[in-house]
Motif scaffolding. Sequence first.
Motif, PDB file in Angstrom:
ATOM      1  N   ALA A  28     -43.409 -17.330  62.437  1.00 37.58           N
ATOM      2  CA  ALA A  28     -42.931 -17.061  61.087  1.00 37.58           C
ATOM      3  C   ALA A  28     -41.524 -17.603  60.901  1.00 37.58           C
ATOM      4  CB  ALA A  28     -42.954 -15.565  60.827  1.00 37.58           C
ATOM      5  N   ASP A  50     -45.375 -16.775  56.196  1.00 35.28           N
ATOM      6  CA  ASP A  50     -45.456 -18.173  55.764  1.00 35.28           C
ATOM      7  C   ASP A  50     -45.668 -18.297  54.271  1.00 35.28           C
ATOM      8  OD1 ASP A  50     -44.934 -19.612  58.043  1.00 35.28           O
ATOM      9  OD2 ASP A  50     -46.990 -19.593  58.733  1.00 35.28           O
ATOM     10  N   ASP A  66     -37.659 -22.465  61.739  1.00 33.76           N
ATOM     11  CA  ASP A  66     -38.986 -22.323  62.331  1.00 33.76           C
ATOM     12  C   ASP A  66     -39.117 -23.374  63.428  1.00 33.76           C
ATOM     13  OD1 ASP A  66     -39.554 -24.735  61.047  1.00 33.76           O
ATOM     14  OD2 ASP A  66     -40.738 -23.804  59.455  1.00 33.76           O
ATOM     15  N   SER A  82     -42.601 -21.424  53.947  1.00 29.74           N
ATOM     16  CA  SER A  82     -43.138 -22.404  54.894  1.00 29.74           C
ATOM     17  C   SER A  82     -42.593 -23.797  54.640  1.00 29.74           C
ATOM     18  CB  SER A  82     -44.666 -22.432  54.839  1.00 29.74           C
ATOM     19  OG  SER A  82     -45.101 -22.783  53.537  1.00 29.74           O
TER      20      SER A  82
END
Length: 253
Positions: A28, A50, A66, A82
């Motif tokens: 995540a 996400d 990330d 994301s």
Amino acid sequence: MLSTNKRLPQAAIAALVGLMIAGTAAAAPLVVRSAGPSAKAYPAGKALPDNAKIVLKAGDSIVLLDGRGTRTLSGPGTFSASGASTVASANAGSTLGALVSGGGERRARIGAVRSASGIDKNAGKNPNVWYVDVTRSTNMCIADPSTVTVWRPGSDAPATIKVSKSDGSSADIALAPGQAAALWPSTLPVTDGSSFKLSWDGAKAPTNVKFVVVKPTSPGLEDMAQSLIKAGCNAQLDLLIQTTSLPGGGNAG
């Protein structure tokens, strides 16, 4: 000059880096820095789904990390956690390589940091997240107290760095011309919570460093960042963010 021993084989380092990138690809997104009116809603260390939608106001700025690297989002706007990019960052791989070679070895193996011509190609930028930047007062996270290494931005001239404790004990680190990094003095062992003052001729003020011994985490940029955030190791977090920054930032949606 300090002697050097064999490092981990390059193939082994590459394999470890590949595993670390693969292990973070599905993790995540993590907030590693935030500022502005919405900072309380997105504190450093907060993991986001996400599919999360990030709503930022004017003056807001957050940095997400990330497995691909870091992205900076600036308000106003609504953003996807994301992001649009799905390509692993080459910079992220480079940083992870530094973490493996510098933070995972049992014995310090460092001498002068030079190019083939004898000149430091990276003068001014710390080449390793695990190196103690002698110019920054900060908490310093380490995984192995026996491998502590100090680093200085400029290495043209010789320098002697005095390391001292509040009890009056001290030791010197001698750096030759062209030498940017050296081992921590063995006569002043590093322990969790130990604090030291670093001073040298020409310094505007002494540097204060407090060490935090962190336990090895599962491979991943997010886990590394979480450890740095919780321990307040800001200089290392800054370096991690800068080196893994993805081009383009984030797109409002």
